[in-house]
Each structure stands twice: as structure tokens, then as C-alpha cells.
Design a protein around this motif. Structure first.
Motif, PDB file in Angstrom:
ATOM      1  N   ALA A 159       0.805  -1.286   0.054  1.00  0.00           N
ATOM      2  CA  ALA A 159      -0.132  -0.144   0.034  1.00  0.00           C
ATOM      3  C   ALA A 159       1.074   1.358   0.056  1.00  0.00           C
ATOM      4  O   ALA A 159       0.631   2.261  -0.457  1.00  0.00           O
ATOM      5  N   HIS A 160       2.015   1.168   0.758  1.00  0.00           N
ATOM      6  CA  HIS A 160       2.856   2.358   1.057  1.00  0.00           C
ATOM      7  C   HIS A 160       3.542   2.574  -0.446  1.00  0.00           C
ATOM      8  O   HIS A 160       3.606   3.799  -1.069  1.00  0.00           O
ATOM      9  N   ALA A 161       3.814   1.588  -1.058  1.00  0.00           N
ATOM     10  CA  ALA A 161       4.732   1.568  -2.343  1.00  0.00           C
ATOM     11  C   ALA A 161       3.681   2.218  -3.320  1.00  0.00           C
ATOM     12  O   ALA A 161       4.112   3.045  -4.372  1.00  0.00           O
ATOM     13  N   LEU A 162       2.483   1.719  -3.378  1.00  0.00           N
ATOM     14  CA  LEU A 162       1.438   2.172  -4.455  1.00  0.00           C
ATOM     15  C   LEU A 162       1.207   3.653  -4.200  1.00  0.00           C
ATOM     16  O   LEU A 162       1.092   4.457  -5.303  1.00  0.00           O
ATOM     17  N   VAL A 163       1.211   4.340  -2.982  1.00  0.00           N
ATOM     18  CA  VAL A 163       0.807   5.678  -2.686  1.00  0.00           C
ATOM     19  C   VAL A 163       2.003   6.627  -3.162  1.00  0.00           C
ATOM     20  O   VAL A 163       1.773   7.557  -3.634  1.00  0.00           O
ATOM     21  N   LEU A 164       3.244   6.097  -3.101  1.00  0.00           N
ATOM     22  CA  LEU A 164       4.359   6.837  -3.562  1.00  0.00           C
ATOM     23  C   LEU A 164       4.609   6.658  -5.134  1.00  0.00           C
ATOM     24  O   LEU A 164       4.771   7.785  -5.809  1.00  0.00           O
ATOM     25  N   PRO A 201       2.433   3.237  10.634  1.00  0.00           N
ATOM     26  CA  PRO A 201       1.501   4.219  10.650  1.00  0.00           C
ATOM     27  C   PRO A 201       1.992   5.441   9.689  1.00  0.00           C
ATOM     28  O   PRO A 201       1.019   6.313   9.390  1.00  0.00           O
ATOM     29  N   VAL A 202       3.061   5.439   9.095  1.00  0.00           N
ATOM     30  CA  VAL A 202       3.355   6.767   8.318  1.00  0.00           C
ATOM     31  C   VAL A 202       2.679   6.521   7.021  1.00  0.00           C
ATOM     32  O   VAL A 202       2.233   7.551   6.249  1.00  0.00           O
ATOM     33  N   ILE A 203       2.158   5.208   6.771  1.00  0.00           N
ATOM     34  CA  ILE A 203       1.305   5.210   5.501  1.00  0.00           C
ATOM     35  C   ILE A 203       0.043   6.076   5.736  1.00  0.00           C
ATOM     36  O   ILE A 203      -0.437   6.457   4.781  1.00  0.00           O
ATOM     37  N   MET A 204      -0.578   6.051   6.804  1.00  0.00           N
ATOM     38  CA  MET A 204      -1.905   7.258   7.057  1.00  0.00           C
ATOM     39  C   MET A 204      -1.669   8.736   6.930  1.00  0.00           C
ATOM     40  O   MET A 204      -2.398   9.270   5.945  1.00  0.00           O
ATOM     41  N   SER A 205      -0.176   8.999   7.158  1.00  0.00           N
ATOM     42  CA  SER A 205       0.271  10.480   6.731  1.00  0.00           C
ATOM     43  C   SER A 205       0.312  10.488   5.126  1.00  0.00           C
ATOM     44  O   SER A 205      -0.361  11.546   4.463  1.00  0.00           O
ATOM     45  N   ASP A 206       1.082   9.581   4.595  1.00  0.00           N
ATOM     46  CA  ASP A 206       1.615   9.744   3.282  1.00  0.00           C
ATOM     47  C   ASP A 206       0.064   9.417   2.190  1.00  0.00           C
ATOM     48  O   ASP A 206      -0.040  10.245   1.392  1.00  0.00           O
ATOM     49  N   LEU A 207      -0.632   8.417   2.847  1.00  0.00           N
ATOM     50  CA  LEU A 207      -1.843   8.262   1.748  1.00  0.00           C
ATOM     51  C   LEU A 207      -2.646   9.526   1.935  1.00  0.00           C
ATOM     52  O   LEU A 207      -3.475  10.012   1.180  1.00  0.00           O
TER      53      LEU A 207
END
Length: 470
Positions: A159-164, A201-207
Motif C-alpha cells: 500500500a505504501h509503495a502504491l501511494v508513492l 503508521p506513516v502510511i496514513m500520513s502519506d496516503l
């Protein structure tokens, strides 16, 4: 039959369990590391595990956001193993500390070196960390390489890679692709529990910020709110400043200046308490924009100036700070100063800024040049601004459907809409006051609201509904 001494038995249990709890409960991991280290003198061969415990403690402190303590534990570990081991075993910690100081180039050098090191640990995670350094600075691109090594069952990392990748697509002006990638990322995130999300939890900030760039304000707000809930529940405070800054940005867009000011203040306080200069600069930029919107020009100028000073040109927040500074300068009537402040960091074609900041930069330049009577220059910048506005003025479709909550959460939301207090609800449902507070926090996070009045309005309007029975 050999009898294991109590000290040795306790040491073995603590040392073995640290890595198990580190990802979701770093505070407990710190306590276990400290307790195990305290037993070293009673364990004949415990010194062999001392270095491992110190490294785990440094990682746990980093997750909590205790950067000073992280540096201390890391220094002790490095003194034991030597600097040659730093790149192999601790590149993630070195990168976190460098990014906190705004030293993005140094962090990238560390991570690229670790990724290419044949003995490095967790290179897939390091590739993702490297890609994440380009979230605010889209002149770099490592997300494809990160996604390629992430396993199918590593859903949060995926999920994190996709938002990047989505942010990179947006910067290439491929808006439809960015929207698809953000949706794919959100679909993976929404299936995770709060305990799952505590692992990253950083995924919530970046997304949330990616959704903000794409105009999906309601979804972004829900993401930021849930991120704060996850951070609070897991005791991880490193992403708090970006989460609060995101909420301040959204409130400012809606003209809710009091809410924006409160969120910006919380962002500044969180970043300063952790000693995270890069997040501090980000929070100051948002607080400057809020102050300017409220007509407090002196505070806006002070915040923008401070943001430029706490990080250097290596940080993307340094460029954002110059935009905030240019905005205040123009509001104070200095057209030439505004133009200099923007072009000195953006380049003649604004290429040093991500695409979502070029619109603001072009708008400032158009207004400044027109105020200075340089109509031809103003027309050029106004044309560029119009192009980016057409690209980025996306309708907010994120509030299209109602928010689904559990049946117990819906029952609590309904009682809130009737004006009941938490204690009254607890008595009616025969649960504890703490249970009601926990459910209410989850409802706030899912619905993206921050007050009982907002929740009551959504509930009455049938915008909060009970999830259908399976």
C-alpha cells in the motif's frame, strides 16, 4: 537435570520477545530491552546479546519518536560492533535520524548504499524507505524498484509503495493513473485493523497527503484522523506532526481558521517535542499559511522565516517554506521580493517544485508581476497557473457514500446525536465509560470528524450507518 537460574530465564524471555512486540508496541519493547540489559551482569554469556538489545532499543525509540534516546542507544550499539556494521544492520535508523535533521541527501546515500550492500538486512524495507524520501521531493523515483521486491502478503508495504507511485504519477501529470493508484492503496489500507496499521503508521500520513493533493478532502481527513488514533493507541508519535499538519491544511481550505490554527499549533508542538526539525519546518509552513489567512502577518512572516532556518536547502520543506515566505512578502506589498523568493528555489520553469505546488507558485508570480506592472510576465504565469488549476481542480468525490461503522459504534453515534454524554451512554449500554470513549474515537477516525456536533450532524443526515450483517 540442569536448573536455569531465574535471572537467566528472565533474560532469555525478554531478549526473545523484544522483536515480537517492537512493531506494534515500541514502548513495551523499550521496557523489555532496558530490563534485559539490566540483567546482563547476572547472565554469564548475555553480553553476546547486548548489541542486539541496544539496536532493538534504538529502533523502538525511533518508532516512539524519542530521537535523543534513539541516538544514545545507537551510539552504544555502534561502539560495541564498530562502524562497519552500521550500513549492514542499521541503515534504517541512520536514515531516520538524517531525515529528522532535514538531511535528505545523506539519508539517500545511506539507504542506496545499504540496498546495494550484499550483507544488508531487510533490503526490501530499505528500498521502500528510499522511495519514501521522494514523497515531498518528486525529482527522484525509486518506487517501482521497491514494489518489485515487496511480497504479495506484505499488504501495508505494498500500500505504501502504491501511494508513492501515485505521487510520482501525479507529478508527471498523469492524474487518472494517480487516482487509480491511490484507490488501490486505500483499498489495502482500509482492510487493515488499527493494530495492523501500527506496524507502519506513516502510511496514513502519506496516503492522506496524496488524497489531499488529489482533492479527496473527506477521505484525506478520515485518513489523518485514523492515523492519529493509531499513533496514540500504539504509542508511536513520529508521524503525528504531518498528520496534524494535514488536518490543518484541510481546515484552512474550508475556511475553518480556528480549527486550522488549533491543528497547526498541535503539529508545531509535536515536531518540536520530538526534536524533528524537518517536521517542525513543515508544521511552521502550515501555521504561517493559517496566520496569514487570519490576517496575522507578523506571525506568518516569523513562522515562514523560522521554517527556512531550521532546515537547509537539502530538505523539500525548505522550498515549501520559501513559498510560504513569498506569500507573506506579497501580502505585505513587496512584489519584487515575492518573485525573488519563488524563482530562487523553483527555477524559471518551476521544475524544482512538485506539480501541486507549481500552481501556488505560478499564482503568486502572476499576482506579483501584475502588481509590479509587468503585464507580459504576469500573463505568462497566469497561463501556467490556469493549466495547473485545470489539472488539479478535481471534484471531491470522496464523500459519495455513507461511512459504515459497527452496530455498536452506530448505536453510540445515534445516542450522541440525541445529546447523551459518554457517562449516560455507558449506563444505557451497560459498558464502561472507557469503552464508550474508545468506540467514539474509532467513529471519529472512520468518519473524519473531530467533534460530537459534527458526528451528530452526519448521523442525523444518514451519513453514518451500521455495517450490514455478514
Amino acid at each position: 537435570m540442569d536448573v536455569i537460574p531465574p535471572a537467566r530465564a528472565a533474560f532469555d524471555v525478554l531478549a526473545a520477545g523484544v522483536d515480537t512486540v517492537l512493531a506494534r508496541n515500541p514502548r513495551l519493547a523499550v521496557d523489555w530491552c532496558r530490563a534485559a540489559l539490566g540483567l546482563l551482569s547476572a547472565v554469564p554469556d548475555g553480553s553476546r546479546q547486548q548489541a542486539d538489545l541496544l539496536l532493538s532499543m534504538a529502533r523502538a525509540h525511533a518508532r516512539i519518536g524519542e530521537l535523543t534516546q534513539c541516538r544514545a542507544a545507537f551510539a552504544q550499539w555502534s561502539a560495541l560492533v564498530g562502524p562497519d556494521e552500521e550500513l549492514k544492520q542499521a541503515a534504517d535508523i541512520l536514515a531516520i535520524l538524517s531525515l529528522a535533521d532535514g538531511r535528505f541527501t545523506h539519508a539517500r546515500v545511506i539507504l542506496r548504499g545499504a540496498v546495494g550492500h550484499p550483507a544488508a538486512v531487510n533490503t526490501g524495507s530499505l528500498r521502500l524507505d528510499l522511495a519514501a524520501t521522494a514523497f515531498w521531493d518528486t525529482r527522484w523515483s525509486w518506487s517501482d524498484a521497491a514494489l518489485a521486491v515487496i511480497k504479495e502478503d506484505q499488504r501495508l508495504q505494498r500500500a505504501h509503495a502504491l501511494v508513492l507511485l501515485a505521487v510520482e504519477a501525479l507529478d508527471r501529470e498523469e492524474v487518472d493513473q494517480a487516482l487509480r493508484l491511490v484507490k488501490d492503496s486505500a483499498d489495502l489500507v482500509d482492510l487493515r485493523t488499527d493494530e495492523d496499521l501500527a506496524e507502519r503508521p506513516v502510511i496514513m500520513s502519506d496516503l492522506g497527503w496524496a488524497e489531499t493533493y488529489l482533492g479527496q478532502n473527506q477521505r484525506a481527513r478520515q485518513r489523518f484522523m485514523r492515523g492519529l488514533l493509531v499513533c496514540e493507541a500504539s504509542g508511536q508519535y513520529l508521524p503525528v506532526a504531518p498528520l496534524q499538519a494535514g488536518l490543518a491544511e484541510l481546515a484552512l481550505r474550508q475556511g475553518a481558521l480556528a480549527v486550522a490554527a488549533d491543528r497547526a499549533e498541535r503539529a508545531v508542538s509535536a515536531a518540536r517535542s520530538l526534536g524533528h526539525n524537518d517536521h517542525w519546518a513543515m508544521a511552521l509552513v502550515v501555521r504561517s499559511d493559517v496566520a496569514l489567512g487570519a490576517g496575522r502577518h507578523d506571525q506568518a512572516l516569523a513562522d515562514a522565516t523560522c521554517a527556512m532556518e531550521v532546515v537547509d536547502l537539502d530538505s523539500p520543506q525548505w522550498r515549501r517554506a520559501h513559498l510560504a515566505y513569498a506569500t507573506v512578502v506579497l501580502a505585505n506589498g513587496d512584489s519584487a521580493g515575492c518573485v525573488r523568493a519563488v524563482l530562487d528555489v523553483a527555477g524559471d520553469e518551476l521544475g524544482e517544485f512538485p506539480v501541486w505546488e507549481r500552481r501556488r507558485a505560478a499564482k503568486l508570480l502572476g499576482r506579483a508581476e501584475r502588481a509590479a506592472g509587468r503585464v507580459q510576465h504576469a500573463v505568462r504565469w497566469e497561463g501556467i497557473r490556469a493549466r495547473y488549476e485545470a489539472l488539479l481542480n478535481l471534484p471531491d468525490k470522496s464523500a459519495a457514500g455513507p461511512v459504515q461503522v459497527s452496530r455498536r459504534e452506530f448505536e453510540i453515534a445515534r445516542l450522541v446525536s440525541e445529546g447523551r454524554t459518554n457517562r449516560q451512554i455507558a449506563r444505557l449500554l451497560e459498558v464502561s465509560h472507557k469503552t464508550v470513549e474508545t468506540h467514539l474515537a474509532r467513529i471519529f477516525a472512520k468518519s473524519g470528524v473531530s467533534s460530537r456536533a459534527e458526528l451528530a450532524g452526519l448521523t442525523v443526515a444518514n451519513r453514518v450507518v451500521a455495517r450490514p450483517r455478514a
